[in-house]
Structure formats: structure tokens, C-alpha cells
Design an enzyme around this catalytic site. Structure first.
Site, mmCIF file in Angstrom:
data_model
loop_
_atom_site.group_PDB
_atom_site.id
_atom_site.type_symbol
_atom_site.label_atom_id
_atom_site.label_comp_id
_atom_site.label_asym_id
_atom_site.label_seq_id
_atom_site.Cartn_x
_atom_site.Cartn_y
_atom_site.Cartn_z
ATOM 1 N N GLY A 202 19.051 -23.013 12.088
ATOM 2 C CA GLY A 202 17.661 -23.224 12.458
ATOM 3 C C GLY A 202 16.697 -22.326 11.699
ATOM 4 O O GLY A 202 15.608 -22.018 12.180
ATOM 5 N N GLU A 238 24.241 -15.830 -1.144
ATOM 6 C CA GLU A 238 24.210 -17.071 -1.916
ATOM 7 C C GLU A 238 23.188 -16.920 -3.020
ATOM 8 O O GLU A 238 22.142 -16.290 -2.821
ATOM 9 C CB GLU A 238 23.735 -18.240 -1.019
ATOM 10 C CG GLU A 238 24.816 -19.043 -0.396
ATOM 11 C CD GLU A 238 24.271 -20.201 0.426
ATOM 12 O OE1 GLU A 238 25.070 -20.796 1.136
ATOM 13 O OE2 GLU A 238 23.055 -20.499 0.380
ATOM 14 N N HIS A 246 15.416 -29.552 0.166
ATOM 15 C CA HIS A 246 16.437 -29.762 1.188
ATOM 16 C C HIS A 246 16.595 -31.245 1.421
ATOM 17 O O HIS A 246 15.646 -31.909 1.842
ATOM 18 C CB HIS A 246 16.036 -29.090 2.499
ATOM 19 C CG HIS A 246 16.386 -27.649 2.555
ATOM 20 N ND1 HIS A 246 17.130 -27.089 3.557
ATOM 21 C CD2 HIS A 246 16.099 -26.653 1.695
ATOM 22 C CE1 HIS A 246 17.284 -25.802 3.324
ATOM 23 N NE2 HIS A 246 16.659 -25.505 2.202
ATOM 24 N N LYS A 275 11.663 -27.401 9.576
ATOM 25 C CA LYS A 275 11.099 -28.632 9.041
ATOM 26 C C LYS A 275 9.799 -29.038 9.728
ATOM 27 O O LYS A 275 9.650 -28.867 10.935
ATOM 28 C CB LYS A 275 12.134 -29.759 9.188
ATOM 29 C CG LYS A 275 13.384 -29.501 8.367
ATOM 30 C CD LYS A 275 14.562 -30.316 8.844
ATOM 31 C CE LYS A 275 15.838 -29.799 8.164
ATOM 32 N NZ LYS A 275 17.060 -30.328 8.794
ATOM 33 N N ARG A 330 25.734 -32.794 15.346
ATOM 34 C CA ARG A 330 24.937 -33.290 16.480
ATOM 35 C C ARG A 330 23.891 -34.250 15.952
ATOM 36 O O ARG A 330 23.801 -34.491 14.758
ATOM 37 C CB ARG A 330 24.228 -32.114 17.137
ATOM 38 C CG ARG A 330 23.402 -31.358 16.089
ATOM 39 C CD ARG A 330 22.440 -30.366 16.665
ATOM 40 N NE ARG A 330 21.953 -29.436 15.663
ATOM 41 C CZ ARG A 330 20.920 -29.637 14.856
ATOM 42 N NH1 ARG A 330 20.255 -30.767 14.918
ATOM 43 N NH2 ARG A 330 20.550 -28.742 13.973
#
Lengths: 483, 83
Positions: A202, A238, A246, A275, A330
């Protein structure tokens, strides 16, 4: 797979109600004849707000009785009354209500519910909860417990995808033991980097670092956040992807091992790593890259034995290279975008797959048409994103031209205890140009009084030339507010 | 000489925490010393966390709100005996 299967005259399901009938939309593909009751037991919805209402809508159409659960702060929320039965599960604090497994299991026992839909957020990706439900003999609407567990840890998920031959962001796959450890690895991989919490999600628990000094500064706070939010202080590094986008792929799998993709969603319009606006198809993908992306998503999902509905998230760089980021086991907040281009009901698909049905079609049968856009309306300051709880006064939502998935109505109180999302506006057009025009028109007609909302920011995004040209990255909102 | 109290009031509604995480120690205990800018608690509002800081130096006399309690804007959180 065809992208052109359209039908101008079909009657849409309940949530397509109000759409402009002249717009060419995909054929609605209810998985069974409409209004045929499904033989599925009473379902408890372990969530709140708009997603609870969304699940109830599909259950009503399928003839499935529902139980809603609510906290003391949510007594007067519209969703509570819309289910067939309701149970108060505790005080406002999420840890004492929507995250309280004992209270939710008790609510299921008391009402005789034999299935649980976790929605998104809260317990939806908690493998312990899925396990408890299943051990009690309840149907958990979601993938197998071992799949949820395997994807919950980002380092583990990266390694599983790497084994399956799915490209992952270059970086270090083992946990990092100390800040000096992190620095020597960082020098090896090269700055800039993303420092991430392995248990994160999230948008919480990640930080860009451009130098050794920044890494040393960010290390402790990221680790602390990881412990605070996720109870796990494991962090990893990373490589920072320049001009990132995305893009995620919706997939669905059954117990026979069949996995199909349901196209992509472009999710690069973000604020604070969360988002704000999503669309499909992505304006960034060439046909070739799109096919490679779908192939990678299916390969990854098959390799872990994925069942039910899920999402593979990727990051795309400016050269068209994509890398696996994480998998969401989900339903996504932005699932309506996919529903609008495919005509499918993803909640119905989840329920049928969890009941043991298999996918009713192969990849070749799944079509998409036109262009869909979703805008999230948040209760917050449109510039600082500072939360703005309060009571909604007048709320005008235009009666045609868009789908509104809202958890609140006029007179509802947006409480300070949960997510700031008030609702989602979803539109569909024959092409991107038409869909964006429809979204602009809809948002201009909307009025939400009593709280601050991000409506003005959403309109600004729609007027931004980078967004209009489809040439935007995850930096769009930050750049737009700086100008 | 009368003691001077300073009330710390909440700038936000939400959930109040006295510790950075469930397993961590409290930021400051009653009777503990605080400097200007020290964090004395957290307020969670819509999944965001804001630190509550002391704008005086002194000693924590008492906390009026307990850990994980719901809190309103303007509500008194703690009293500090100003130095």
C-alpha cells in the site's frame, strides 16, 4: 483474444445502470444466466464502505444472503443496512473491529454465515485469517492459504517469480542485516535505489535513496516503519527505475490450473505511492510489450498455483522493460476498470471460483472493448493531501454517464479512523479520448460539500498535457503540484 | 511559587498512541522529562500518522488520554509542568 467484441443494445447488470446507452460497450458477460440464484451459502463481508456495498450488489443479483459487520463508528454507514443481517464487532479502532479475527469469526458463528469475503485491505491478505476461516469450515473467498502466504513477503515473492522466469527489478534478494551491509550492497547495485520493507504494501515502507548519506539516514526510519506497520523489520534494496510506470495485470485461475489474464490496468497516477486514477488499456504499451506482459503475468501466477482472482503488479521503464513488483492476492480497489472493458463481474467470478467452479472460458473467449478510466475521490486537501474527515453535506452525483462506487451518501460522516477514499467514479468510452472527456464532464458536474476533496486535483490531472498524451510516469502528480 | 501547567491539545481527530509501535516503549512516561520538540505521542488519522510534540521543556505531569483511545480535535492529551 479479441479487443473488439462490442454490443450496443445489451442491458447491463445493476452497476452499469445510468450509463449512456449510445456508447459502445463490451457485451456483459454474466457467468450464468442473469438473476439465476446461485447455490452459495450465507456470506459475511469482513469489510466496510464502498467495497462492502459492491459485494452486496453482486450477492443480491446471485441470490446470496449477506451479513455485514460494523464498528461503533460505522453504525450509520449505508452499507450496514444493505446486507440482510448485521453484527456490531467492536469500537472504532480497526485493531479492535475490522482487524479483530475473533470478533469476525464470532459474527459468522452467530449468524450462521458459511463464507467470508474479505474485500481489500484489512484482513484480505492475511494468510492466518484465511487459514482460520478454512479450519472452521468456512469458504474464504480468495486464493489458497499457501498462495497468500507465499506472496505476502516481498523478498519471497521476488524469488518465486525469478525462479519462474518472470523479470524482477534488479536488486538484492536476501534480507539486509545492518546499515553497513546495506551501504556495501548499494554501492554494488548502484544509486539511485529503493529501500523497501519486505512485509510492506500500500505504498507504506519504501523510500528512494540517491546516495550513501541518504541511505544511512533512511535506513533506521524505514526499518522502524516496517516494524510499526507490519511487525517485521526486514528490508531490501531495489534499483530505482527511471521514469517508472505502474502497470498491473488482472488474472484469474481455477483449481484445474487454468489461468487467464483479464488485460492490464495502468496505475501510474499516484500520490504518496497510492493510486489516484487508473485506466485500461494502458497508453504506454506497444502490442508486443503488452503480449509479453500478459505472458509473464500468467506464467508467474501458474508457477505458484494461483487460484481465484488476483493481480500481478509490474513496473515499466522508459525502454519498455517491465519487472515484477508484487502480487495482490485479492480484489483490487480499481477492479471496476477491468469490469468496464470486459463486461465481467469480478466479484461474481471470485465467488464462483471459491465455490469450486472452474473458469467457464479460455483466454480466446475473453474480450475487451473500448477504454475505461477510474478516479478515486479522497477526503483530503487537494494540494497537501492532509486528511479531511467530517460530515458530508450535499453530494451531487450526475445520474448518467458514469458508474459511482461510493461508500458514503449525503449526511454520512467520513470518520478519521479509516481510509480517506469516499468513492470511485468510473467511465467507459469507445476510445481513450472519449473516456477522458466523459470523466471530465462527470467530475465537473459533481459536488461534495462539508469535507475537502481532491476533485480539483482530479480535474487538473485530466487537463495536464502529459496525461492527455498518455506520456506520464508515477511522478505526474508531484510534477503537477510543483508547477 | 505556583507551578505552571501547559496543556498539550490534539490538533487532529483520530486514535492516540503513546508508543511508536505495539512492542515499543512509550515515548515518555508520566514524570518523565521533555524538551521542546520531543515527541510525546502519535495520532493516527485515515491511515496517516502524525507526531504530537511538546512545545515546552518540562516534566510530564499526567496523560489525560490513554494509549489507543479515540481522540477529538482540541481535546487535551497531556499536562506538562513547565520549567
Amino acid at each position: 483474444m479479441g479487443r473488439s467484441k462490442t454490443n450496443e443494445t445489451l442491458i447491463f447488470g445493476p452497476f452499469f445502470h445510468g450509463l449512456n446507452k449510445r456508447v459502445v460497450r463490451p457485451e456483459v458477460r454474466h457467468l450464468r444466466e442473469q438473476d439465476e440464484d446461485m447455490n452459495f451459502p450465507k456470506l459475511l463481508i469482513a469489510n466496510r464502505g464502498e467495497i462492502a456495498r459492491r459485494i452486496i450488489r453482486t450477492c443480491k443479483r446471485l441470490g446470496i444472503p449477506t451479513v455485514t459487520v460494523y464498528s461503533e463508528a460505522d453504525r450509520n454507514m449505508p452499507y450496514v443496512q444493505e446486507g440482510d443481517e448485521r453484527v456490531l464487532i467492536g469500537p472504532a479502532q480497526a485493531t479492535k473491529s475490522y482487524l479483530n479475527m475473533d470478533r469476525i469469526m464470532e459474527a459468522a458463528a452467530v449468524t450462521g454465515a458459511k463464507a467470508i469475503h474479505p474485500g481489500y485491505g484489512f484482513l484480505s491478505e492475511n494468510s492466518e485469517f484465511a487459514k482460520r476461516c478454512r479450519e472452521t469450515g468456512l469458504i474464504f473467498v480468495g486464493p489458497e492459504t499457501f498462495v497468500i502466504e507465499a506472496m505476502a513477503n516481498k523478498i519471497h515473492a521476488r524469488n518465486r517469480m525469478k525462479e519462474a522466469g518472470v523479470p524482477i527489478v534488479p536488486g538484492y534478494d536476501g534480507p539486509i542485516e545492518s546499515v553497513d551491509d546495506a551501504v556495501s550492497l548499494a554501492v554494488e547495485i548502484g544509486f539511485p535505489l529503493m529501500l523497501k520493507a519486505s512485509a510492506g504494501g500500500g505504498g507504506i515502507g519504501m523510500q528512494r535513496v540517491d546516495s550513501e548519506a541518504e541511505l544511512r539516514m533512511a535506513y533506521d526510519t524505514t526499518l522502524q516503519k516496517a516494524v510499526n506497520f507490519f511487525g517485521d523489520g526486514t528490508v531490501f534494496l531495489e534499483k530505482w527505475i527511471e521514469e517508472p510506470r505502474h502497470i498491473e495485470v488482472q488474472i484469474a485461475g481455477d483449481r484445474l490450473g487454468n489461468v487467464v489474464h483479464l488485460f492490464e490496468r495502468e496505475c501510474s497516477v499516484q500520490r504518496r505511492h497510492q493510486k489516484v486514477m487508473e485506466e485500461s488499456p494502458s497508453p504506454a504499451l506497444t502490442t508486443k510489450t503488452r503480449e509479453r506482459l500478459y505472458e509473464a503475468a500468467i506464467r508467474g501466477a501458474k508457477s505458484i498455483g494461483y487460484t481465484n482472482v488476483g493481480t500481478m503488479e509490474f513496473i515499466l521503464d522508459h525502454n519498455g522493460n517491465f519487472y515484477f513488483l508484487e502480487m495482490n492476492t485479492r480484489l483490487q480497489v480499481e477492479h471496476p476498470v477491468t469490469e468496464m472493458i470486459t463486461g465481467l463481474d469480478l466479484v461474481e467470478l471470485q465467488i464462483r471460483l471459491s465455490a469450486g467452479e472452474n473458469l467457464p472460458w479460455t483466454q480466446a473467449d475473453v474480450g475487451a472493448a473500448g477504454h475505461a478510466v477510474e478516479a478515486r475521490v479522497y477526503a483530503e486537501d487537494p494540494k497537501t493531501f492532509f486528511p479531511s474527515p467530517g460530515e458530508i453535506g450535499r453530494m451531487n452525483l450526475p445520474s448518467t454517464g458514469a458508474r459511482f462506487d461510493f461508500g458514503y451518501g449525503e449526511g454520512s460522516t467520513v470518520s478519521p479512523y479509516y481510509d480517506p477514499m469516499v468513492g470511485k467514479v468510473i467511465v467507459h468510452g469507445m476510445n481513450r479520448h472519449q473516456a477522458l472527456a466523459q470523466m471530465r464532464k462527470t467530475l465537473q458536474q459533481m459536488q461534495v460539500d462539508g469535507i475537502q476533496t481532491n476533485l480539483s486535483l482530479l480535474l487538473k490531472i485530466l487537463d495536464n498535457h502529459q496525461f492527455i498524451n498518455g506520456r506520464y510516469t508515477t511522478n505526474l502528480v508531484t510534477d503537477l503540484l510543483r508547477d | 511559587m505556583a507551578e505552571e501547567f501547559k496543556s498539550v491539545v490534539s490538533p487532529l481527530p483520530g486514535v492516540f498512541y503513546r508508543r511508536p509501535s505495539a512492542d515499543a516503549a512509550e515515548y515518555v512516561q508520566e514524570g518523565g522529562r521533555v524538551e521542546v520538540g520531543d515527541t510525546i505521542g502519535l495520532i493516527e488519522i485515515m491511515k496517516n500518522f502524525y507526531e504530537v510534540k511538546s512545545d515546552v521543556a518540562g516534566t510530564i505531569d499526567s496523560f489525560i488520554v490513554v494509549n489507543e483511545e479515540l481522540i477529538d480535535i482540541g481535546q487535551e492529551i497531556a499536562r506538562i509542568v513547565v520549567e
